[in-house]
Design a protein around this motif. Sequence first.
Motif, PDB file in Angstrom:
ATOM      1  N   ARG A  18       0.577  -0.868  -0.424  1.00 18.29           N
ATOM      2  CA  ARG A  18       0.241  -0.158  -0.256  1.00 18.29           C
ATOM      3  C   ARG A  18       0.720   1.074  -0.272  1.00 18.29           C
ATOM      4  O   ARG A  18       0.435   1.872  -0.476  1.00 18.29           O
ATOM      5  CB  ARG A  18      -0.823  -0.151   0.951  1.00 18.29           C
ATOM      6  CG  ARG A  18      -2.393  -0.890   0.729  1.00 18.29           C
ATOM      7  CD  ARG A  18      -3.206  -0.448   2.005  1.00 18.29           C
ATOM      8  NE  ARG A  18      -2.478  -1.492   4.037  1.00 18.29           N
ATOM      9  CZ  ARG A  18      -2.081  -2.656   4.190  1.00 18.29           C
ATOM     10  NH1 ARG A  18      -2.529  -3.366   3.038  1.00 18.29           N
ATOM     11  NH2 ARG A  18      -1.933  -2.699   5.207  1.00 18.29           N
ATOM     12  N   HIS A  19       2.159   1.192   0.579  1.00 18.84           N
ATOM     13  CA  HIS A  19       2.622   2.515   0.996  1.00 18.84           C
ATOM     14  C   HIS A  19       3.449   2.878  -0.616  1.00 18.84           C
ATOM     15  O   HIS A  19       3.918   4.355  -0.804  1.00 18.84           O
ATOM     16  CB  HIS A  19       3.488   2.215   2.315  1.00 18.84           C
ATOM     17  CG  HIS A  19       4.451   3.267   2.754  1.00 18.84           C
ATOM     18  ND1 HIS A  19       5.757   3.426   2.940  1.00 18.84           N
ATOM     19  CD2 HIS A  19       4.073   4.486   2.986  1.00 18.84           C
ATOM     20  CE1 HIS A  19       5.633   4.519   3.617  1.00 18.84           C
ATOM     21  NE2 HIS A  19       5.051   5.189   3.645  1.00 18.84           N
ATOM     22  N   ILE A  20       3.826   1.579  -1.044  1.00 22.80           N
ATOM     23  CA  ILE A  20       4.966   1.755  -2.384  1.00 22.80           C
ATOM     24  C   ILE A  20       3.764   2.717  -3.332  1.00 22.80           C
ATOM     25  O   ILE A  20       4.048   3.009  -4.114  1.00 22.80           O
ATOM     26  CB  ILE A  20       5.400   1.005  -3.125  1.00 22.80           C
ATOM     27  CG1 ILE A  20       6.730   0.243  -1.999  1.00 22.80           C
ATOM     28  CG2 ILE A  20       5.337   0.368  -4.111  1.00 22.80           C
ATOM     29  CD1 ILE A  20       7.268  -1.112  -1.916  1.00 22.80           C
ATOM     30  N   GLY A  25       1.146   5.796  -7.201  1.00 25.10           N
ATOM     31  CA  GLY A  25       0.889   6.491  -7.397  1.00 25.10           C
ATOM     32  C   GLY A  25       0.241   7.643  -8.099  1.00 25.10           C
ATOM     33  O   GLY A  25      -0.759   8.550  -8.555  1.00 25.10           O
ATOM     34  N   GLN A  26       0.746   8.723  -6.898  1.00 18.27           N
ATOM     35  CA  GLN A  26       0.696  10.047  -7.171  1.00 18.27           C
ATOM     36  C   GLN A  26       1.839  10.927  -7.948  1.00 18.27           C
ATOM     37  O   GLN A  26       1.397  11.862  -7.529  1.00 18.27           O
ATOM     38  CB  GLN A  26       1.100  10.865  -5.467  1.00 18.27           C
ATOM     39  CG  GLN A  26       2.004  10.303  -4.779  1.00 18.27           C
ATOM     40  CD  GLN A  26       2.037  11.400  -3.757  1.00 18.27           C
ATOM     41  OE1 GLN A  26       1.341  11.195  -3.027  1.00 18.27           O
ATOM     42  NE2 GLN A  26       3.257  10.999  -3.027  1.00 18.27           N
ATOM     43  N   GLU A  34       2.150  -1.833 -10.286  1.00 18.76           N
ATOM     44  CA  GLU A  34       2.126  -3.289  -9.726  1.00 18.76           C
ATOM     45  C   GLU A  34       2.859  -3.954  -9.050  1.00 18.76           C
ATOM     46  O   GLU A  34       4.016  -4.259  -9.136  1.00 18.76           O
ATOM     47  CB  GLU A  34       1.830  -4.068 -10.787  1.00 18.76           C
ATOM     48  CG  GLU A  34       1.397  -5.556 -10.431  1.00 18.76           C
ATOM     49  CD  GLU A  34       1.691  -6.172 -11.657  1.00 18.76           C
ATOM     50  OE1 GLU A  34       1.426  -7.610 -12.065  1.00 18.76           O
ATOM     51  OE2 GLU A  34       0.857  -6.296 -12.913  1.00 18.76           O
ATOM     52  N   VAL A  35       3.016  -3.934  -7.549  1.00 17.59           N
ATOM     53  CA  VAL A  35       4.192  -4.472  -6.518  1.00 17.59           C
ATOM     54  C   VAL A  35       3.920  -6.158  -6.491  1.00 17.59           C
ATOM     55  O   VAL A  35       2.528  -6.368  -5.903  1.00 17.59           O
ATOM     56  CB  VAL A  35       3.539  -3.885  -5.092  1.00 17.59           C
ATOM     57  CG1 VAL A  35       4.686  -4.219  -4.536  1.00 17.59           C
ATOM     58  CG2 VAL A  35       3.739  -2.591  -5.242  1.00 17.59           C
ATOM     59  N   LYS A  36       4.931  -6.771  -6.161  1.00 11.88           N
ATOM     60  CA  LYS A  36       4.966  -7.953  -5.764  1.00 11.88           C
ATOM     61  C   LYS A  36       6.317  -8.982  -5.358  1.00 11.88           C
ATOM     62  O   LYS A  36       7.452  -8.190  -5.495  1.00 11.88           O
ATOM     63  CB  LYS A  36       5.745  -8.918  -7.772  1.00 11.88           C
ATOM     64  CG  LYS A  36       5.197  -8.442  -8.659  1.00 11.88           C
ATOM     65  CD  LYS A  36       4.941  -9.906  -9.405  1.00 11.88           C
ATOM     66  CE  LYS A  36       3.652  -9.361 -10.545  1.00 11.88           C
ATOM     67  NZ  LYS A  36       3.558 -10.734 -11.006  1.00 11.88           N
ATOM     68  N   ARG A  61      12.323   6.488  -2.900  1.00 14.47           N
ATOM     69  CA  ARG A  61      13.864   6.278  -1.550  1.00 14.47           C
ATOM     70  C   ARG A  61      13.094   7.455  -1.162  1.00 14.47           C
ATOM     71  O   ARG A  61      12.759   7.253   0.658  1.00 14.47           O
ATOM     72  CB  ARG A  61      14.059   7.822  -1.925  1.00 14.47           C
ATOM     73  CG  ARG A  61      15.546   7.472  -0.771  1.00 14.47           C
ATOM     74  CD  ARG A  61      17.316   7.827  -1.837  1.00 14.47           C
ATOM     75  NE  ARG A  61      17.768   7.374  -2.469  1.00 14.47           N
ATOM     76  CZ  ARG A  61      17.195   7.574  -3.742  1.00 14.47           C
ATOM     77  NH1 ARG A  61      16.923   8.845  -4.646  1.00 14.47           N
ATOM     78  NH2 ARG A  61      18.513   7.209  -4.987  1.00 14.47           N
ATOM     79  N   ASP A  62      12.286   8.140  -1.274  1.00 14.75           N
ATOM     80  CA  ASP A  62      10.998   9.564   0.226  1.00 14.75           C
ATOM     81  C   ASP A  62      10.251   8.798   1.033  1.00 14.75           C
ATOM     82  O   ASP A  62      10.232   9.119   2.243  1.00 14.75           O
ATOM     83  CB  ASP A  62      10.602  10.295  -1.068  1.00 14.75           C
ATOM     84  CG  ASP A  62      11.487  11.492  -1.544  1.00 14.75           C
ATOM     85  OD1 ASP A  62      12.630  11.532  -1.379  1.00 14.75           O
ATOM     86  OD2 ASP A  62      11.195  11.871  -2.363  1.00 14.75           O
ATOM     87  N   ALA A  63       9.821   7.373   0.071  1.00 18.02           N
ATOM     88  CA  ALA A  63       9.028   6.388   1.152  1.00 18.02           C
ATOM     89  C   ALA A  63       9.534   5.374   1.896  1.00 18.02           C
ATOM     90  O   ALA A  63       9.112   4.997   2.697  1.00 18.02           O
ATOM     91  CB  ALA A  63       8.121   5.639  -0.395  1.00 18.02           C
TER      92      ALA A  63
END
Length: 72
Positions: A18-20, A25-26, A34-36, A61-63
């Motif tokens: 969700r975080h990624i 997404g923003q 699509e995160v695996k 990186r910011d996340a």
Amino acid sequence: MKETLLQVDGMSCPSCIRHIDSALGQLAGVEKVEVKLREGTVLVRHDASSAPLPALVDALRDAGYESRPHAA
């Protein structure tokens, strides 16, 4: 539209997904994320002119995640 596959370090749980997804997404120009989790990769469909690779890496990186293009 371009698809970029990134190797992402530090993903360990559904919260990371969700975080990624939110971080990428923003960004303007990002159409799909699509995160695996198991593979440690993120596939991003994006407009390379408004969301180039460095912007994707910076957003991650910011996340709190280090990333790089996935080596085939």
